[in-house]
Design a protein around this motif. Structure first.
Motif, mmCIF file in Angstrom:
data_model
loop_
_atom_site.group_PDB
_atom_site.id
_atom_site.type_symbol
_atom_site.label_atom_id
_atom_site.label_comp_id
_atom_site.label_asym_id
_atom_site.label_seq_id
_atom_site.Cartn_x
_atom_site.Cartn_y
_atom_site.Cartn_z
ATOM 1 N N THR A 199 0.834 -1.207 0.000
ATOM 2 C CA THR A 199 0.000 0.000 0.000
ATOM 3 C C THR A 199 0.864 1.251 0.000
ATOM 4 O OG1 THR A 199 -1.893 -1.042 1.079
ATOM 5 C CG2 THR A 199 -1.662 1.336 1.345
ATOM 6 N N LEU A 200 1.912 1.270 0.805
ATOM 7 C CA LEU A 200 2.804 2.428 0.851
ATOM 8 C C LEU A 200 3.505 2.641 -0.488
ATOM 9 C CD1 LEU A 200 4.302 1.873 4.403
ATOM 10 C CD2 LEU A 200 2.946 3.853 3.688
ATOM 11 N N LEU A 201 3.923 1.570 -1.122
ATOM 12 C CA LEU A 201 4.546 1.689 -2.439
ATOM 13 C C LEU A 201 3.567 2.264 -3.458
ATOM 14 C CD1 LEU A 201 6.473 -1.705 -2.628
ATOM 15 C CD2 LEU A 201 7.507 0.571 -2.581
ATOM 16 N N ALA A 202 2.330 1.797 -3.411
ATOM 17 C CA ALA A 202 1.323 2.290 -4.347
ATOM 18 C C ALA A 202 1.022 3.762 -4.106
ATOM 19 C CB ALA A 202 0.046 1.464 -4.227
ATOM 20 N N LEU A 203 0.945 4.170 -2.851
ATOM 21 C CA LEU A 203 0.698 5.580 -2.530
ATOM 22 C C LEU A 203 1.847 6.457 -3.024
ATOM 23 C CD1 LEU A 203 -0.713 5.233 1.093
ATOM 24 C CD2 LEU A 203 -1.940 6.210 -0.852
ATOM 25 N N GLN A 244 -5.976 6.133 -6.833
ATOM 26 C CA GLN A 244 -5.165 5.351 -7.756
ATOM 27 C C GLN A 244 -4.415 4.240 -7.040
ATOM 28 O OE1 GLN A 244 -4.902 5.485 -11.177
ATOM 29 N NE2 GLN A 244 -6.691 6.806 -10.984
ATOM 30 N N ALA A 245 -3.936 4.519 -5.828
ATOM 31 C CA ALA A 245 -3.246 3.486 -5.058
ATOM 32 C C ALA A 245 -4.195 2.342 -4.729
ATOM 33 C CB ALA A 245 -2.668 4.084 -3.784
ATOM 34 N N ALA A 246 -5.442 2.664 -4.391
ATOM 35 C CA ALA A 246 -6.425 1.628 -4.069
ATOM 36 C C ALA A 246 -6.651 0.703 -5.268
ATOM 37 C CB ALA A 246 -7.736 2.272 -3.628
ATOM 38 N N LYS A 247 -6.728 1.284 -6.467
ATOM 39 C CA LYS A 247 -6.886 0.465 -7.661
ATOM 40 C C LYS A 247 -5.684 -0.458 -7.853
ATOM 41 C CE LYS A 247 -9.710 3.641 -10.439
ATOM 42 N NZ LYS A 247 -9.742 4.423 -11.708
ATOM 43 N N ALA A 295 -11.061 0.895 2.349
ATOM 44 C CA ALA A 295 -10.219 -0.163 2.912
ATOM 45 C C ALA A 295 -8.763 0.279 2.982
ATOM 46 C CB ALA A 295 -10.355 -1.434 2.076
ATOM 47 N N LEU A 296 -8.291 0.973 1.942
ATOM 48 C CA LEU A 296 -6.916 1.466 1.959
ATOM 49 C C LEU A 296 -6.742 2.513 3.061
ATOM 50 C CD1 LEU A 296 -4.583 2.174 -0.961
ATOM 51 C CD2 LEU A 296 -4.928 3.975 0.712
ATOM 52 N N SER A 297 -7.699 3.416 3.169
ATOM 53 C CA SER A 297 -7.623 4.445 4.219
ATOM 54 C C SER A 297 -7.620 3.809 5.605
ATOM 55 C CB SER A 297 -8.795 5.416 4.083
ATOM 56 O OG SER A 297 -8.738 6.102 2.855
ATOM 57 N N HIS A 298 -8.378 2.743 5.757
ATOM 58 C CA HIS A 298 -8.411 2.037 7.045
ATOM 59 C C HIS A 298 -7.048 1.435 7.368
ATOM 60 C CE1 HIS A 298 -10.132 -0.182 10.409
ATOM 61 N NE2 HIS A 298 -9.515 -1.267 9.948
ATOM 62 N N LYS A 352 -4.820 4.318 8.486
ATOM 63 C CA LYS A 352 -5.238 4.794 9.807
ATOM 64 C C LYS A 352 -4.785 3.840 10.904
ATOM 65 C CE LYS A 352 -9.287 6.252 12.461
ATOM 66 N NZ LYS A 352 -10.772 6.396 12.464
ATOM 67 N N ALA A 353 -4.889 2.530 10.647
ATOM 68 C CA ALA A 353 -4.455 1.543 11.644
ATOM 69 C C ALA A 353 -2.957 1.663 11.918
ATOM 70 C CB ALA A 353 -4.798 0.135 11.158
ATOM 71 N N LEU A 354 -2.168 1.877 10.869
ATOM 72 C CA LEU A 354 -0.731 2.053 11.052
ATOM 73 C C LEU A 354 -0.430 3.330 11.833
ATOM 74 C CD1 LEU A 354 0.692 1.004 7.560
ATOM 75 C CD2 LEU A 354 0.890 -0.263 9.703
ATOM 76 N N GLU A 355 -1.113 4.407 11.477
ATOM 77 C CA GLU A 355 -0.872 5.687 12.147
ATOM 78 C C GLU A 355 -1.238 5.598 13.631
ATOM 79 O OE1 GLU A 355 -1.335 8.970 8.581
ATOM 80 O OE2 GLU A 355 -3.160 8.288 9.589
ATOM 81 N N GLU A 356 -2.328 4.917 13.946
ATOM 82 C CA GLU A 356 -2.718 4.767 15.352
ATOM 83 C C GLU A 356 -1.734 3.880 16.100
ATOM 84 O OE1 GLU A 356 -6.700 3.298 15.202
ATOM 85 O OE2 GLU A 356 -7.586 5.287 14.857
#
Length: 308
Positions: free
Chosen positions: A13-17, A25-28, A36-39, A42-46
Motif C-alpha cells: 500500500t505504501l509503495l502504491a501511494l 489510484q493506489a487503491a486500484k 479499505a486502503l484508508s483504514h 489509519k491503523a498504522l498511524e494509530e
C-alpha cells in the motif's frame, strides 16, 4: 518487544501511494476500495502514533515517518522480487527471447529505462525492439516476428492476451503568445482553425482525432513530424498546435517552451497495454518485464493512472 503490526500488504500500500500520489489510484493498484486502503493507513498511524502522509496535498506527500516505512517497503519489495526471480529461473531456466514492437512514438521515453532495468535481472534473455514504428504490432505477434507489442487498445484477437500498463492524460499545447494559450480547457471547436501537428500515423491511432475531433465533425489542417521534440519546437514557433501526453511535455512546460491545456472538461485520457501471445502469458520473465515497466513508469512519469 511488541509484535509488529506491519504486514506485506501494508508495504504494498505504501509503495502504491508513493508511486501514484493518489489514494484512489493506489487503491486500484492494490485491488482495494478507497475506504479499505484508508483504514489500513489509519491503523498504522494509530499503532505508531504518527501521521504517515500529509492530508489534502496533491499529489500526496509522505511525512518523515511515511518515508521511513516507504524505504523499508522498497527494500523488502526488492528482496522478494529477487527471490521470486531466482525461483522462476530454477523452474523455467534463465534464457528466452523478448522482441518488442511499439505503435506509439513516445513509448521510448519510458521503455528504454525499463529495458535497462530488466536486463540486470534477466541477462540471458535476448531483449530487443523490433526496428521501426508499426501500425499493426499485433500482426507481428501472430506471425512470430515479435513477442510483445505495446498498443493503445486491448482489441480481442484469438491467441492474444492483453495486460494493462497504465493510463495517462493527453494535453493540448500551444506557443505562449498563441490566442488559445490563456485557455485552461480546449474543446473540439478550438482546433478547427488551427494546424494540428502530429506524428505521421493513421487518424485511428490519434486519440485527439478519434475521440474528440472526428465525433465533432472537425478536420483541421495537418502537419506531421516523427519526433516529439520537433513537434514541440514547431508549436513553440507558432507553426501549429498539438496534443501530446502530459508526461512527455512536462519537462518542456517547466522550461517555459510552450503552454498546455486540458482537452475537454474531463480531460482526454489514453491507455497503454501490452499484447502478447496467450501461450507466453505465464512466462516468468514476461511477467517480470511487465512488472518492471509499471514500476519504472509510475516511479518516473507524472500523472499516470492505474488501469482496471
Amino acid at each position: 518487544m511488541n509484535q509488529s503490526l506491519l504486514e506485506l500488504r501494508h508495504l504494498k500500500t505504501l509503495l502504491a501511494l508513493a508511486d501514484t500520489g493518489s489514494v484512489s489510484q493506489a487503491a486500484k493498484r492494490v485491488f482495494l476500495t478507497q475506504s479499505a486502503l484508508s483504514h489500513q493507513i489509519k491503523a498504522l498511524e494509530e499503532h505508531y502514533g504518527l501521521s504517515l502522509f500529509e492530508r489534502k496535498t496533491q499529489p500526496l506527500r509522505l511525512t518523515p515517518a511515511g518515508e521511513r516505512l516507504l524505504l523499508l517497503a522498497r527494500e523488502v519489495h526488492a528482496r522478494i522480487s529477487a527471490a521470486e526471480r531466482d525461483l522462476a529461473r530454477l523452474r523455467e531456466g534463465e534464457a528466452g527471447e523478448l522482441r518488442i514492437a511499439v505503435e506509439c512514438h513516445t513509448c521510448f521515453d519510458w521503455l528504454m529505462p525499463a529495458m535497462d532495468s530488466f536486463r540486470q535481472h534477466w541477462p540471458a534473455v535476448e531483449l530487443d525492439i523490433v526496428s521501426g514504428f508499426h501500425t499493426d504490432p499485433v500482426g507481428l505477434l501472430l506471425t512470430g516476428r515479435a513477442d510483445l507489442a505495446i498498443v493503445s487498445e486491448a482489441e480481442a484477437h484469438p491467441g492474444v492476451a492483453h495486460q494493462p500498463l497504465f493510463g495517462y492524460e493527453m494535453v493540448a499545447i500551444a506557443a505562449h503568445d498563441h490566442p488559445l494559450a490563456a485557455q485552461k480547457v480546449w474543446h473540439a471547436e478550438d482546433f478547427a482553425a488551427e494546424t494540428l501537428i502530429s506524428y505521421p500515423v493513421p487518424d485511428a491511432m490519434l486519440d485527439l482525432v478519434r475521440k474528440v475531433l472526428k465525433p465533432a465533425g472537425i478536420n483541421p489542417a495537418r502537419r506531421t513530424s516523427e519526433l516529439t521534440i520537433a513537434i514541440i519546437q514547431l508549436v513553440a514557433s507558432r507553426r501549429g498546435v498539438a496534443a501530446l501526453p502530459f508526461w512527455a511535455v512536462k519537462p518542456y512546460l517547466e522550461r517555459g517552451y510552450v503552454s498546455a491545456a486540458r482537452i475537454g472538461e474531463a480531460g482526454l485520457h489514453s491507455e497503454l497495454y501490452a499484447a502478447l501471445r496467450s501461450d507466453d502469458a505465464n512466462l516468468a520473465y514476461m511477467h517480470d518485464f511487465l512488472a518492471t515497466v509499471r514500476e519504472q513508469s509510475f516511479a518516473t512519469l507524472p500523472g499516470l493512472s492505474v488501469l482496471g
